[in-house]
Scaffold this active site. Sequence first.
Site, PDB file in Angstrom:
ATOM      1  N   CYS A 112       0.815  -1.222   0.000  1.00 13.43           N
ATOM      2  CA  CYS A 112       0.000   0.000   0.000  1.00 13.43           C
ATOM      3  C   CYS A 112       0.849   1.273   0.000  1.00 13.43           C
ATOM      4  O   CYS A 112       0.333   2.369  -0.180  1.00 13.43           O
ATOM      5  CB  CYS A 112      -0.941  -0.012   1.197  1.00 13.43           C
ATOM      6  SG  CYS A 112      -1.892  -1.530   1.299  1.00 13.43           S
ATOM      7  N   HIS A 249      -3.432   6.665   2.364  1.00 15.66           N
ATOM      8  CA  HIS A 249      -3.892   5.366   1.883  1.00 15.66           C
ATOM      9  C   HIS A 249      -5.298   5.072   2.402  1.00 15.66           C
ATOM     10  O   HIS A 249      -5.579   5.271   3.587  1.00 15.66           O
ATOM     11  CB  HIS A 249      -2.908   4.275   2.330  1.00 15.66           C
ATOM     12  CG  HIS A 249      -3.401   2.903   2.062  1.00 15.66           C
ATOM     13  ND1 HIS A 249      -3.852   2.515   0.819  1.00 15.66           N
ATOM     14  CD2 HIS A 249      -3.547   1.817   2.869  1.00 15.66           C
ATOM     15  CE1 HIS A 249      -4.240   1.263   0.874  1.00 15.66           C
ATOM     16  NE2 HIS A 249      -4.071   0.816   2.104  1.00 15.66           N
ATOM     17  N   ASN A 279     -10.261  -0.956  -0.181  1.00 12.25           N
ATOM     18  CA  ASN A 279      -8.816  -0.736  -0.137  1.00 12.25           C
ATOM     19  C   ASN A 279      -8.208  -1.258  -1.436  1.00 12.25           C
ATOM     20  O   ASN A 279      -8.256  -2.454  -1.702  1.00 12.25           O
ATOM     21  CB  ASN A 279      -8.259  -1.488   1.083  1.00 12.25           C
ATOM     22  CG  ASN A 279      -6.758  -1.387   1.221  1.00 12.25           C
ATOM     23  OD1 ASN A 279      -6.062  -0.973   0.308  1.00 12.25           O
ATOM     24  ND2 ASN A 279      -6.251  -1.789   2.374  1.00 12.25           N
TER      25      ASN A 279
END
Length: 324
Positions: A112, A249, A279
């Site tokens: 990420c 993020h 996500n």
Amino acid sequence: MAFAKISQVAHYVPEQVVTNHDLAQIMDTNDEWISSRTGIRQRHISRTESTSDLATEVAKKLMAKAGITGEELDFIILATITPDSMMPSTAARVQANIGANKAFAFDLTAACSGFVFALSTAEKFIASGRFQKGLVIGSETLSKAVDWSDRSTAVLFGDGAGGVLLETSEQEHFLAESLNSDGSRSECLTYGHSGLHSPFSDQENADSFLKMDGRAVFDFAIRDVAKSIKQTIDESPIEATDLDYLLLHQANDRILDKMARKIGVDRAKLPANMMEYGNTSAASIPILLSECVEQGLIRLDGSQTVLLSGFGGGLTWGTLILTI
Ligand code: ACO
């Protein structure tokens, strides 16, 4: 000394939307659990498109916006943990798809944090003075990485891609950065172990789906990452109040609430879109950036200051502060 600037942004997601209610039809979960703990209400899931297909759409959009052809690109850096294959790289596939025949292309794996690490790397290429234009893309098909029988992870992730065109500039835009890794804590977030499987080894091939210790990752984000972001701001030439937006993020809306408090900035400066996309790992920051530009929050005219911060598997975490 050459400087780099983001001149275009774009994103692309697969058409198919899967809501929390849709997931409740195939596993023991419900919208209330997912949305109250994470903010996520739906995600886009690819039926047929690969990571390179999503990235290629982003690359085409970036080139169309800039009015350039693939031949004008010097490099393509693609951040992903869900490549089409280890070899060729997903970046090489994109290069072929857009005819960027003068560009070098490679994948970068930092989960990420991948987009922030890739953008920082690209900035160094431009700053070297040897390269003028390149694409930095985060692209993921996490739907192929998750174990669809594990409700504790399957509900969190989605597919998508976003990216930027990075070009030379006469002014300095990248003001501060901090890139970090802690491999000693790698076990709290893992995916894609490949064991040894030759006739001469003692191990079985151990391919695995994504596994996560959610509580440990949550604590890591609000402790280590928030502290690192604060420190990066303190060591930069700007104050936290100078930041127009902090694009973090998109893992979990509660993480963003806690981070805003810890960093000491108004939560309104932390836009969120995990509600719509879940996500998307390396794609989450460039998708958010592209949406902020579409919504007119970010103008790409050099008048605003933004902070980008990614955090996740590795563990990795990285922050960039730039004028945009
Ligand atoms: N639906 C319904 N119930 C569920 C689900 C689900 N999808 N998943 C787990 N549960 C149950 C568990 O079985 C458990 O039940 P039990 O108490 O009967 O055993 C209960 O819910 C609580 O489970 P926890 O894992 O303790 O839930 P928690 O409140 O910690 O929330 C979450 C889990 C949302 C993952 C949280 O830990 C979190 O946000 N972590 C951050 C990690 C993250 O966002 N990672 C994304 C990838 S990493 C990254 O991008 C940085």
